[in-house]
Design an enzyme around this catalytic site. Sequence first.
Site, PDB file in Angstrom:
ATOM      1  N   ASP A 239       0.819  -1.211   0.000  1.00  0.00           N
ATOM      2  CA  ASP A 239       0.000   0.000   0.000  1.00  0.00           C
ATOM      3  C   ASP A 239       0.855   1.264   0.000  1.00  0.00           C
ATOM      4  O   ASP A 239       0.379   2.340   0.370  1.00  0.00           O
ATOM      5  CB  ASP A 239      -0.931   0.004   1.220  1.00  0.00           C
ATOM      6  CG  ASP A 239      -2.349  -0.406   0.859  1.00  0.00           C
ATOM      7  OD1 ASP A 239      -2.567  -0.826  -0.291  1.00  0.00           O
ATOM      8  OD2 ASP A 239      -3.237  -0.314   1.720  1.00  0.00           O
ATOM      9  N   ASP A 392      -7.920  -6.638  13.558  1.00  0.00           N
ATOM     10  CA  ASP A 392      -7.552  -7.961  14.063  1.00  0.00           C
ATOM     11  C   ASP A 392      -8.444  -8.378  15.233  1.00  0.00           C
ATOM     12  O   ASP A 392      -8.933  -9.507  15.295  1.00  0.00           O
ATOM     13  CB  ASP A 392      -6.073  -7.982  14.475  1.00  0.00           C
ATOM     14  CG  ASP A 392      -5.679  -6.749  15.270  1.00  0.00           C
ATOM     15  OD1 ASP A 392      -6.569  -5.964  15.655  1.00  0.00           O
ATOM     16  OD2 ASP A 392      -4.471  -6.577  15.512  1.00  0.00           O
TER      17      ASP A 392
END
Length: 663
Positions: A239, A392
């Site tokens: 990214d 997460d």
Amino acid sequence: MAPNSVVVSMEKCSDVPLVELNGSDSSLFPEKQKGVSPKQFTWFLFLKAHRVFSSLSWLARAVQTMCVSAKKRIALSEVSDDEPKNRGRLYRFIKGFLVLSIVALVFEVVAHFKKWNLNLMQPWEVRDLVQWPYMAWLSFRVDYIAPLVITLSTFCTVLFLIQSLDRLVLCLGCFWIKYKKLKPKIEAEPHDIEDSSFFPMVLVQIPMCNEREVYAQSISAACQLDWPKHRILIQVLDDSDDKHLQLLIQDEVSSWREKGVNIVYRHRLIRTGYKAGNLKSAMGCDYVKDSEFVAIFDADFQPNSDFLKQTIPHFKDNPELGLVQARWSFVNKDENLLTRLQNINLCFHFEVEQQVNGLFLNFFGFNGTAGVWRIKALEESGGWLERTTVEDMDIAVRAHLNGWKFIFLNDVKVLCELPESYEAYKKQQHRWHSGPMQLFRLCLPAIITSKISIWKKANLIFLFFLLRKLILPFYSFTLFCIILPLTMFIPEAELPIWVICYVPIFMSLLNILPAPKSFPFLVPYLLFENTMSVTKFNAMVSGLFQLGSAYEWVVTKKTGRSSESDLIAFAERESKSSTDEKILRRHSESGLELLSKLKEEEKIPPLKKKNRLYRKELALAFLLLTAAGRSLLSAHGVHFYFLLFQGLSFLVVGLDLIGEQVS
């Protein structure tokens, strides 16, 4: 024989002369005097004085060095202005509290030296103009402020004891695991490692964003995993917004592909959702459906070659297992004081919290990396979502609500890196403590209406979220940074010694047990945890009330130190040709154009990094030191020393004198 006579007899025996003295008069042979002569005593005093002056000179040099460093930091540093305006409310509150404390300290100093005891006087007996406001303050304090502070301190003390009890129970669970030697076992039958048909298809994902220092080592470690090459696919999910860095990562991927590694490079044109968006986009590829498991490694993580062989077998014949999480190991834990203190915290997190919860509850928060997921568990739980900065923990909670079980492997360690600067660590902690509060707001209805047991719902709501994510930063900041200095000016609400000394030291001792080599840092760890409470409290409030800073995501700065420990990889990189030569070789026609672009970008001078000043920490430092001055007037003893050293620790952190320093 005369009484004072002396008989001396000598004889030769084995060539050794013997002398025997008989007599009752000891005056002839006086004993050695044990007294010290004036000259010896003078030299003793000189020696002691020399040692004292040496210690004082060392202390003076240390203070002078610190003052010079602080002066340079104030002159050259920039105030941390990366915070939004809505986050300045806490700073304004602390600053206002500091001003009131200084004014109160001035009155207390005057009252101390004039020996006022206005509690025994009537208002009409007060004649001094200075005594009038002090008398009014005492009356207002006793009637209105003291009851409120006593109530708040009692409430925070109860929360402190509840959280300490939870910590103690976790430690007892860890001791039981060590005593019984409990650990997750592979339920499947032993397999033939030579039989390649046994190995399931595994997808390895390496999400990264502008990870210039560590991208090569993470790709190298993933490409050297011991797994059949036709049963593994590595995704490098880049990214980065740096064109130069993108080319370097593509070149690294191409070099490993030429060696026969099944590896692909992906770069998103629309980079939304941070890491969660990156992983979600990668899971949408057509070839992902061929994989049964996905292993995720952040850019600074270097798994051992046998990582998959230690984790994947736990899934066989265990269809309810959704996640296998490995432990982190830190290559730079001894780099500076900041990394040592982080190592204490994370060792307790892994060895106590995650190991106990994983073994007894089959649930814990996914750490975002160094774990293997069953892809079916990800899909059934809704996949990666971009609604919080803790994607997460989000997927772990949703998978738990869907009945999936987790396993934590304390013996499987993955090498990674700790942030070495306070700026990077503070931003990381802000994200780690604001995200759970966002997630709690979003997940609470789903938890209440889920089909899991009442006990699991209670564990999620009261222990996992409220106690460990909300109550802990709340009482740490309120009790030790606000109430404690406040009680120095309100003696009616004074905290007992066991609240500020005995219990915190005992809890810190429990925290440090998983890292016994860090025992000398017990007191600095206690002070630093209280210092970090202002950042964690601020993050918790911003996440709970959805303030602007709750959605900030800053990639933790890496230094690439872990690459220095891998001598083989280092030698391999040294033996490679330069980047220019590789580009010319691999891009035959467009190589010259590409090379010219890289050289133009290399001419851009790098931005100079500066250490910062942190206003909240500095304001709290002066507040605690002001309270320490008030405590000194009252001869509080332990309270004074705690406030003094806690104020100094806030001062060191506020001046950014902890962690990585920029010369």
